[in-house]
Each structure stands twice: as C-alpha cells, then as structure tokens.
Design a protein around this motif. Structure first.
Motif, PDB file in Angstrom:
ATOM      1  N   THR A 259      32.863  33.295  32.909  1.00 34.78           N
ATOM      2  CA  THR A 259      34.162  32.807  32.305  1.00 34.78           C
ATOM      3  C   THR A 259      33.556  33.465  30.761  1.00 34.78           C
ATOM      4  O   THR A 259      32.665  32.667  29.646  1.00 34.78           O
ATOM      5  CB  THR A 259      34.820  32.139  32.266  1.00 34.78           C
ATOM      6  OG1 THR A 259      36.157  32.642  31.660  1.00 34.78           O
ATOM      7  CG2 THR A 259      33.947  31.100  31.355  1.00 34.78           C
ATOM      8  N   CYS A 260      34.675  33.612  30.078  1.00 32.29           N
ATOM      9  CA  CYS A 260      35.334  34.245  28.847  1.00 32.29           C
ATOM     10  C   CYS A 260      35.928  33.418  28.374  1.00 32.29           C
ATOM     11  O   CYS A 260      36.773  33.307  26.699  1.00 32.29           O
ATOM     12  CB  CYS A 260      35.277  35.740  28.112  1.00 32.29           C
ATOM     13  SG  CYS A 260      34.095  36.658  28.683  1.00 32.29           S
ATOM     14  N   ASN A 261      36.781  32.562  29.192  1.00 30.50           N
ATOM     15  CA  ASN A 261      38.041  31.250  29.136  1.00 30.50           C
ATOM     16  C   ASN A 261      37.314  30.037  28.223  1.00 30.50           C
ATOM     17  O   ASN A 261      36.346  29.440  29.515  1.00 30.50           O
ATOM     18  CB  ASN A 261      38.124  31.411  30.022  1.00 30.50           C
ATOM     19  CG  ASN A 261      40.237  30.238  29.372  1.00 30.50           C
ATOM     20  OD1 ASN A 261      39.812  29.896  28.590  1.00 30.50           O
ATOM     21  ND2 ASN A 261      41.508  30.466  29.992  1.00 30.50           N
ATOM     22  N   LEU A 262      36.993  29.872  26.744  1.00 24.96           N
ATOM     23  CA  LEU A 262      36.370  28.619  26.285  1.00 24.96           C
ATOM     24  C   LEU A 262      37.064  27.257  26.338  1.00 24.96           C
ATOM     25  O   LEU A 262      36.045  26.462  26.900  1.00 24.96           O
ATOM     26  CB  LEU A 262      35.927  28.487  24.336  1.00 24.96           C
ATOM     27  CG  LEU A 262      35.261  27.807  23.833  1.00 24.96           C
ATOM     28  CD1 LEU A 262      33.674  27.461  24.963  1.00 24.96           C
ATOM     29  CD2 LEU A 262      35.069  27.933  22.989  1.00 24.96           C
ATOM     30  N   THR A 263      38.711  27.023  26.404  1.00 25.56           N
ATOM     31  CA  THR A 263      39.633  26.196  26.790  1.00 25.56           C
ATOM     32  C   THR A 263      38.792  25.295  28.801  1.00 25.56           C
ATOM     33  O   THR A 263      38.743  24.383  28.627  1.00 25.56           O
ATOM     34  CB  THR A 263      40.233  26.361  27.083  1.00 25.56           C
ATOM     35  OG1 THR A 263      41.150  27.264  25.337  1.00 25.56           O
ATOM     36  CG2 THR A 263      41.644  25.058  27.768  1.00 25.56           C
ATOM     37  N   GLU A 264      39.273  27.009  29.660  1.00 29.61           N
ATOM     38  CA  GLU A 264      39.025  26.253  30.454  1.00 29.61           C
ATOM     39  C   GLU A 264      37.230  26.029  31.256  1.00 29.61           C
ATOM     40  O   GLU A 264      37.192  25.281  31.572  1.00 29.61           O
ATOM     41  CB  GLU A 264      38.931  27.676  31.399  1.00 29.61           C
ATOM     42  CG  GLU A 264      38.600  27.549  33.463  1.00 29.61           C
ATOM     43  CD  GLU A 264      38.293  29.168  33.852  1.00 29.61           C
ATOM     44  OE1 GLU A 264      38.299  28.935  35.285  1.00 29.61           O
ATOM     45  OE2 GLU A 264      37.971  30.201  33.261  1.00 29.61           O
ATOM     46  N   ALA A 265      36.431  26.604  30.611  1.00 29.21           N
ATOM     47  CA  ALA A 265      34.890  25.532  30.610  1.00 29.21           C
ATOM     48  C   ALA A 265      35.028  24.691  30.286  1.00 29.21           C
ATOM     49  O   ALA A 265      33.969  23.605  31.158  1.00 29.21           O
ATOM     50  CB  ALA A 265      34.338  27.027  30.304  1.00 29.21           C
ATOM     51  N   LEU A 266      35.637  24.277  28.863  1.00 21.66           N
ATOM     52  CA  LEU A 266      35.745  22.954  28.251  1.00 21.66           C
ATOM     53  C   LEU A 266      35.712  21.961  29.017  1.00 21.66           C
ATOM     54  O   LEU A 266      35.918  20.660  28.363  1.00 21.66           O
ATOM     55  CB  LEU A 266      35.866  23.095  27.364  1.00 21.66           C
ATOM     56  CG  LEU A 266      34.478  23.759  26.196  1.00 21.66           C
ATOM     57  CD1 LEU A 266      35.306  23.682  24.521  1.00 21.66           C
ATOM     58  CD2 LEU A 266      33.209  23.000  26.639  1.00 21.66           C
ATOM     59  N   LYS A 267      37.546  21.780  29.598  1.00 16.67           N
ATOM     60  CA  LYS A 267      38.196  20.868  30.075  1.00 16.67           C
ATOM     61  C   LYS A 267      37.638  19.988  31.035  1.00 16.67           C
ATOM     62  O   LYS A 267      37.054  20.623  32.211  1.00 16.67           O
ATOM     63  CB  LYS A 267      39.729  21.502  30.893  1.00 16.67           C
ATOM     64  CG  LYS A 267      40.099  20.830  31.582  1.00 16.67           C
ATOM     65  CD  LYS A 267      41.653  21.000  31.998  1.00 16.67           C
ATOM     66  CE  LYS A 267      42.462  20.574  32.489  1.00 16.67           C
ATOM     67  NZ  LYS A 267      43.143  19.691  31.450  1.00 16.67           N
ATOM     68  N   GLY A 268      37.032  18.926  30.712  1.00 14.02           N
ATOM     69  CA  GLY A 268      37.006  18.315  32.134  1.00 14.02           C
ATOM     70  C   GLY A 268      34.961  17.886  31.908  1.00 14.02           C
ATOM     71  O   GLY A 268      34.677  17.047  32.770  1.00 14.02           O
ATOM     72  N   ALA A 269      34.523  19.219  30.999  1.00 13.85           N
ATOM     73  CA  ALA A 269      33.017  18.682  30.343  1.00 13.85           C
ATOM     74  C   ALA A 269      32.676  17.913  30.148  1.00 13.85           C
ATOM     75  O   ALA A 269      32.783  16.817  29.681  1.00 13.85           O
ATOM     76  CB  ALA A 269      32.858  20.555  30.065  1.00 13.85           C
ATOM     77  N   ALA A 270      31.573  16.890  30.758  1.00 12.72           N
ATOM     78  CA  ALA A 270      30.881  15.837  30.064  1.00 12.72           C
ATOM     79  C   ALA A 270      29.881  16.283  29.736  1.00 12.72           C
ATOM     80  O   ALA A 270      29.141  14.901  28.336  1.00 12.72           O
ATOM     81  CB  ALA A 270      30.631  14.836  31.448  1.00 12.72           C
ATOM     82  N   ILE A 271      28.791  17.809  29.682  1.00  9.69           N
ATOM     83  CA  ILE A 271      27.858  17.590  28.736  1.00  9.69           C
ATOM     84  C   ILE A 271      28.683  19.431  28.466  1.00  9.69           C
ATOM     85  O   ILE A 271      28.624  20.344  28.921  1.00  9.69           O
ATOM     86  CB  ILE A 271      26.895  17.788  29.321  1.00  9.69           C
ATOM     87  CG1 ILE A 271      27.159  16.621  30.163  1.00  9.69           C
ATOM     88  CG2 ILE A 271      25.900  18.446  28.251  1.00  9.69           C
ATOM     89  CD1 ILE A 271      25.335  16.171  30.219  1.00  9.69           C
ATOM     90  N   VAL A 272      28.224  19.668  26.938  1.00  8.86           N
ATOM     91  CA  VAL A 272      28.454  21.373  26.744  1.00  8.86           C
ATOM     92  C   VAL A 272      26.654  21.868  26.001  1.00  8.86           C
ATOM     93  O   VAL A 272      26.272  20.998  25.268  1.00  8.86           O
ATOM     94  CB  VAL A 272      29.675  20.916  25.714  1.00  8.86           C
ATOM     95  CG1 VAL A 272      29.337  22.609  25.297  1.00  8.86           C
ATOM     96  CG2 VAL A 272      31.149  20.443  25.775  1.00  8.86           C
ATOM     97  N   PHE A 273      26.214  22.419  27.238  1.00 10.75           N
ATOM     98  CA  PHE A 273      24.923  22.532  26.562  1.00 10.75           C
ATOM     99  C   PHE A 273      25.192  24.134  25.042  1.00 10.75           C
ATOM    100  O   PHE A 273      25.958  25.223  25.428  1.00 10.75           O
ATOM    101  CB  PHE A 273      24.291  23.229  26.998  1.00 10.75           C
ATOM    102  CG  PHE A 273      23.613  22.484  27.689  1.00 10.75           C
ATOM    103  CD1 PHE A 273      22.537  21.520  27.622  1.00 10.75           C
ATOM    104  CD2 PHE A 273      24.115  22.037  29.324  1.00 10.75           C
ATOM    105  CE1 PHE A 273      21.984  20.544  28.431  1.00 10.75           C
ATOM    106  CE2 PHE A 273      23.385  20.980  30.034  1.00 10.75           C
ATOM    107  CZ  PHE A 273      22.021  20.083  29.485  1.00 10.75           C
ATOM    108  N   ILE A 274      24.567  24.102  24.272  1.00 11.59           N
ATOM    109  CA  ILE A 274      24.870  25.584  23.619  1.00 11.59           C
ATOM    110  C   ILE A 274      23.681  26.030  23.059  1.00 11.59           C
ATOM    111  O   ILE A 274      22.650  25.884  23.111  1.00 11.59           O
ATOM    112  CB  ILE A 274      25.478  24.922  21.684  1.00 11.59           C
ATOM    113  CG1 ILE A 274      26.199  24.015  21.701  1.00 11.59           C
ATOM    114  CG2 ILE A 274      24.809  25.600  21.047  1.00 11.59           C
ATOM    115  CD1 ILE A 274      27.411  24.578  22.191  1.00 11.59           C
TER     116      ILE A 274
END
Length: 476
Positions: free
Chosen positions: A67-82
């Motif tokens: 996805t290009c939708n950052l909000t969708e990807a981050l909603k409810g994410a326990a871990i965010v990898f950069i």
C-alpha cells in the motif's frame, strides 16, 4: 500481530514477506505507486531466488499487503519497521539518513500508543537517539519505543538467512521493545536455537557495521595473499582451506577474486570510517581494506592485459558475469564496472553476458555489446574473462567455448574451473592465486634463494621486499 514495513527495497521486501510467512499480518508501504501496483500483480522489482513465490503465496491468503496508504498500514500495528535506503553521500562517503528521518517524521503523528518503532535500515551509531527525539516532538514521551534490529541478509540467499539466521540482534533501551521483539523472533526460531543478542541500541547499530567491515577485511586479506601465491608458486584455494579449517578463522569469505562489491560492504566500510573519524578514532585496518579493494578492481584489467601479451587495443574481450556476485541482479559497486571501463580505455572492445544482470548493466555500460548467451558472447573473442561465478557459467562446456573463440585465452577471476582442466583443452589460463601455466611450484621455490622478489603494494604507494632465504634447496 500486525506489522508495518516502511520501504519496499531489498531489505523491506524480504523482511516483510518473511514476517508474513511466519503468520503475521504485514503491510509493506512505499511512496512509489507504480512499484506497489506491480507488487500487487506479483511483479517483483528485485531478483532474489524464491522471493516471488513467497510473495505470491502470502499475498493470496491475505497476510501480505502492499500500500501507499500510511494511515492504513499503521492503524493497529504493534511494530513499525523502518527499512528505507541509506545510500552513501557522494561528497563524504557517510550514510545519507534523509530517507530514514523523512519516514520517521511521517509516521510520528500516526503511530498508536505502545508502538515499537524499529530501525532495520543500516544506520550509524546514534541514529536511534535522533529518531527518538523526532518522534518525541510529535507525541507524548513514553507512549512509544525506538529499537534497532539490523539485518544480515546476503543477496542470493536472503530468505534462508532470514529464516535460519546465525543470530538476531535487538538493540533496545526499554523493556517494552525488548519484550515485543523477543516475542516476534523467539517462536519461529526456537527449533534452531538461534541466539538472540539483546543489547543497547547504539551497540546494535555498531554491530552491523563492524560485521561487514570485518568480512570485507577478510576478503581483502585472502585477495592479497592470492597475489603472493601467484609470485611464489602456491595455490590460494589450498591455502584458504588450510587456514580456514582453523575454527578460529573459518572457511567463509576466503574465496579469492577481483574484489568485493555490492550494496553493503563498500557503503558500510566507508560509513564506519566516517563515524570513527567523527569521534576522533583511527580505523587503520578498515582504511587499508577500502584502499586495497578499490585498487584491486582496476588492477584486474592489468591481469587481462598481461594475458594478452600486454596489449588489448583492438582486441575483443568477452566478460562472462557482471553482477557483484551470483544469484542477484545487483550491479552496485560490481568489480565488472571498473574492469570494463579500464579495458575500454586501453582500447578493447567489450562484449558481456550475465544470466540476470544484463538489464541493470546496460544502464551503466552504454558502449558494451550485451548477449543473452555465453557462447555467442564469446564468439570470435580474443579472450574470455570470468567475472561472476554463476552456476551456469561454472558449467560451461570449455571445449565448445574454445571452438567459438578466435584465441583460446581464459582469464578466470573467480577460479570457477578446476586447475588444469582448461589447460588440457588448450586454453592459455590466467587465474587468481595460482602460478602461471607451465611453472611448477617446485620451480618457483627453487628460484627464491637466487633472487630478490619484490611484492608491489600499489594501493599503498610503496614496496616491501622479501629477502632470499638460505637453506631452501636442502629440502627439495
């Protein structure tokens, strides 16, 4: 758990796909809408054995999303990898962290409380501290964690490296991130008893650079010993085996060749040097490694020239293998680039073949004639140079190869063929770390007491001398 991976380059794509294969819900995010659409169709932008099948399988069951939708990807994410790129800055050689910091600024207001932000990109010591400050400016302190989790993926075997790692390194400053990341890695790796190294964040960041610098040094060490072997009549393959079976040394990264390249070693050694300089520390061994490796890549052109009696002007040379190693299409800092550029300056006409790297190479070598078949590439050539030891290059029919060439000259810069095999077929062979054809090891050793042998160290701009050793003939 839900995981977001920011960046769909090599590290992000492999890591996100493998996390999904472990049963997690993964969202891989990228700003490049064309890349995302291609991934959704199953078109993978990099060559990595087994990756396309793994992406297709996990996408089909809904565990892997692009996805290009950052909000969708981050909603409810326990871990965010950069996992964005950290390319070297041309003017200084240190890592360009602009992509990392831009990604952090974008996610900072969107992550939920208790999210663990993990820097998987290769970054200099102290980057995690800056990331912490950036997020602190956008949300309440203590509502998130910042950790380091460097990758140790080798191109061509990345999936196996992810699933069967030598170790997992976690750098954390708080109990939450230690616990969450340990829970992520422990179940799938429990059966293999994979060590999980939990340390401070800065130590974790340095581990990645130190590991790559050490391996680069090991490669450069065996390459320089290969030069000694050629002069004194030894075989570098046997030498490498003899020292590598010492458990303290190990056999990995002791294959002599034209120098290291790729996306990691050149970039990471330079970034480590810059970090050391910033703190007033001299890393002399790493400095010499970088210098020696760069000099070696261009010196390989002289090896080709010597094999053609010192003159390649007007000669047709076929280069087989272009990528910096097999099983990848990566041309970054590939030794083939300076070799071909130097030979062209000497007047040679270059033909080239690579099983998967031709497309990327075309963008970097506009004056090279590319072929999709190794034998056609070698047709009417005055010499063949083995630059990358792909399996299908190692398995070439040397008799057929010789038949299509104008002159039977083989410069094997990867020692892809067994000693003596090509010579028996009629090739004049120049290999790495082996004495010249027709000169036995005994002859080489007999000459040593009667001559003063000079070993040139071009990268240092000075010479060292090996004096005659008395009593040598007594043992022959």
């Amino acid at each position: 758990m839900k995981i977001a991976v920011i960046g769909t380059g090599y590290v992000g794509l492999v890591s996100g796909t493998c996390f999904a294969s472990w049963g997690h819900d993964v969202f891989c995010v990228d700003k490049d809408i064309q890349k995302i659409r291609s991934l959704e169709r199953g078109v993978v932008p990099i060559y990595e054995p087994g990756l396309d099948e793994l992406i297709e399988r996990n996408s089909a069951i809904g565990r892997l999303n692009f996805t290009c939708n950052l909000t969708e990807a981050l909603k409810g994410a326990a871990i965010v990898f950069i996992a964005v790129g950290t390319p070297p800055r041309a003017e200084h050689g240190d890592a360009d962290l602009s992509f990392v910091f831009a990604a952090i600024r974008e996610i900072a207001p969107l992550i939920e409380d208790d999210t663990v932000v993990v820097v998987k990109s290769t970054v200099p010591v102290g980057t995690g501290d800056v990331v912490q400050k950036i997020i602190d400016s956008a949300r309440k302190a203590g509502s998130f964690s910042v950790a380091s989790n460097p990758e140790f993926l080798r191109e061509g075997s990345a999936i196996r490296d992810f699933r069967e790692p030598d170790r997992v390194v976690i750098g954390a400053e708080d109990e939450r991130s230690r616990r969450v990341l340990t829970q992520l890695y422990t179940p799938p790796l429990a059966a293999s008893n994979t060590p999980i190294v939990v340390t401070r964040r800065r130590t974790s960041e340095l581990i990645k650079y130190a590991a790559n610098a050490f391996l680069a040094t090991k490669i450069t060490f065996i390459n320089e010993l290969a030069d000694v072997c050629e002069q004194v009549g030894c075989d570098v393959g046997e030498l490498a085996l003899g020292i590598g079976l010492d458990k303290r040394i190990g056999t990995s990264f002791l294959n002599a060749g034209p120098g290291y390249g790729g996306s990691c070693f050149p970039k990471d050694t330079m970034a480590l040097l810059r970090t050391a300089q910033d703190y007033g520390v001299a890393l002399r061994i790493v400095e010499e490694t970088v210098s020696a490796n760069e000099a070696r890549k261009r010196r390989m052109a002289l090896k080709v020239t010597d094999a053609l009696n010192g003159d390649v002007d007007g000669r047709t040379i076929a280069v087989l293998g272009l990528t910096f190693k097999p099983d990848t299409d990566d041309m970054r800092d590939a030794p083939s680039l300076p070799l071909i550029e130097t030979l062209q300056r000497f007047g040679a006409r270059i033909r080239a073949y690579d099983p998967v790297g031709n497309e990327n190479a075309r963008q970097l070598m506009p004056d090279v004639k590319f072929h999709d078949d190794a034998y056609e590439c070698a047709r009417d050539a005055d010499a063949v140079v083995i630059m990358t030891d792909w399996d299908n290059i190692r398995e070439l029919d040397l008799t057929r190869l010789k038949r299509v060439m104008r002159r039977a000259v083989l410069i094997d810069l990867r020692n892809a063929f067994e000693p003596g095999l090509a010579e028996k077929i009629g090739f004049r062979v120049s290999a790495i770390g082996r004495a010249a054809v027709g000169r036995s090891e005994i002859d080489a050793m007999r000459e040593m007491p009667n001559m003063r042998r000079q070993i040139r160290h071009d990268q240092l701009g000075r010479s060292a001398y090996l004096e005659p050793m008395g009593g040598f003939n007594e043992h022959l």
